[in-house]
Design an enzyme around this catalytic site. Structure first.
Site, short mmCIF file in Angstrom:
data_model
loop_
_atom_site.label_atom_id
_atom_site.label_comp_id
_atom_site.label_asym_id
_atom_site.label_seq_id
_atom_site.Cartn_x
_atom_site.Cartn_y
_atom_site.Cartn_z
N GLU A 1 4.65 3.11 15.13
CA GLU A 1 5.82 3.08 14.25
C GLU A 1 7.11 3.50 14.96
OE1 GLU A 1 2.22 2.91 11.99
OE2 GLU A 1 2.88 4.45 13.41
N HIS B 1 -1.70 7.43 2.68
CA HIS B 1 -1.47 5.99 2.49
C HIS B 1 -1.03 5.68 1.06
CE1 HIS B 1 -4.12 6.21 6.00
NE2 HIS B 1 -3.70 4.99 6.34
#
Length: 335
Positions: free
Chosen positions: A69, A139
């Protein structure tokens, strides 16, 4: 409230997933400098199917990245400021924005200012959020309020296919960084979308339902929970106005305050943790600007301050429910 078709606009029915794909496709067709990349967004079409078909249509302009990321966001920034490219990076889950926190919180939001406006940062970072089927604590989060504390970032949180498409097209064309948060449960939501091209400006809230007794300000999935609760309350003689800010930065306080002054009672509902959530900022500004218009304290419903459960059974107790909204509105009506 009238539907789009009732206003005479030519419409089609899309899921929010389809509306997002259409927005991406239309903007990539319009501007060849636009590229889309991220984790599994290419041939696979994204883990939530929100980029399906785009790799086949646009080839190398839609590509996969490693699970990195920091690199994804940093690469987008570099493309934007040096390569004349308009990047649309996607992180597979919005929670992963924490891994790229420096690139988002500092660089995307501040570098144009720090360099005297000499550069533009046309980056639209797409971030799936929300509880959806036992994905667990890392998540399932809704971290958008963190970035309300980051000057220079625009924060978009759509709740319908119509809003998602119009706001995403606006985001992609903007020359400043945008964080575009998409609730995973809403990808399958169907709604009317104009057949012709349209844009939705940032900083313009939408009154999803008109009412006279209580104002509910809600975001993402909770807009629909609030609308369902409003139907229940209407049958009991309480008329609720439901407002969706659509963008948290810029925040349309004019629409919110107009509603507050009409109803005198406010409930703010979101799936983010209650402590320090976007509702805290909205509540503070209402108290600053409309205190003497209130007939009751500003109420908030958010998630508890605990990690989200992995259990599909337990996670349902994490987000505000229709029953909680109904009960809280009734409490407000007692003042």
């Amino acid at each position: 409230m009238k539907t789009l078709s009732e206003t005479g606009v030519k419409v089609k029915t899309l899921t929010m997933r389809q509306a997002i794909i259409e927005a991406l496709s239309e903007e990539m067709e319009r501007d060849p400098s636009t590229v889309l990349f991220g984790e599994d967004v290419g041939k696979f079409g994204g883990v939530f199917g929100a980029t399906k078909g785009l790799h086949k249509k646009f080839g190398d302009r839609v590509f996969d990245t490693p699970i990195a990321e920091t690199t994804i966001v940093a690469a987008a920034l570099g493309m934007a400021i040096t390569g004349g490219i308009r990047p649309i990076p996607e992180l597979q889950f919005g929670d992963f924005v924490g891994i790229a926190f420096d690139e988002v919180f500092h660089k995307l939001g501040k570098w144009r200012y720090m360099h005297g406006g000499q550069m533009e940062i046309p980056v639209t970072l797409r971030l799936p959020i929300g509880i959806a089927g036992g994905a667990g604590p890392e998540h399932s989060q809704s971290p958008q309020a963190i970035f309300m504390h980051a000057p220079g970032l625009q924060i978009v949180v759509p709740s319908t296919p119509y809003d998602a498409k119009g706001l995403l097209k606006t985001a992609i064309r903007d020359n400043n960084a945008v964080l575009f948060f998409e609730h995973k449960v809403l990808y399958d939501l169907k709604g009317e979308v104009p057949a012709e091209e349209y844009l939705i400006p940032f900083g313009k809230a939408d009154v999803k339902r008109e009412g006279t007794d209580v104002t509910i300000i809600a975001t993402a999935l909770q807009v629909h929970t609030a609308l369902n609760a409003a139907k229940t309350l209407s049958a009991q003689g309480v008329e609720v106005e439901v407002i969706d800010p659509r963008t948290l930065a810029p925040l349309d306080m004019d629409t919110i305050l107009n509603s507050v002054r009409k109803t005198g009672r406010v409930l703010i509902v979101h799936e983010e943790p209650k402590t320090g959530g976007s509702g805290a900022e909205i509540a503070a500004r209402i108290s600053e600007e409309a205190l003497f218009d209130l007939q009751a304290p500003v109420k908030r419903l958010g998630s508890p301050d605990v990690p989200i459960a992995q259990s599909i059974y337990l996670e349902q107790f994490y987000r505000p429910s229709e029953q909680q909204i109904v009960e809280t509105v009734k409490e407000l009506m007692e003042y």
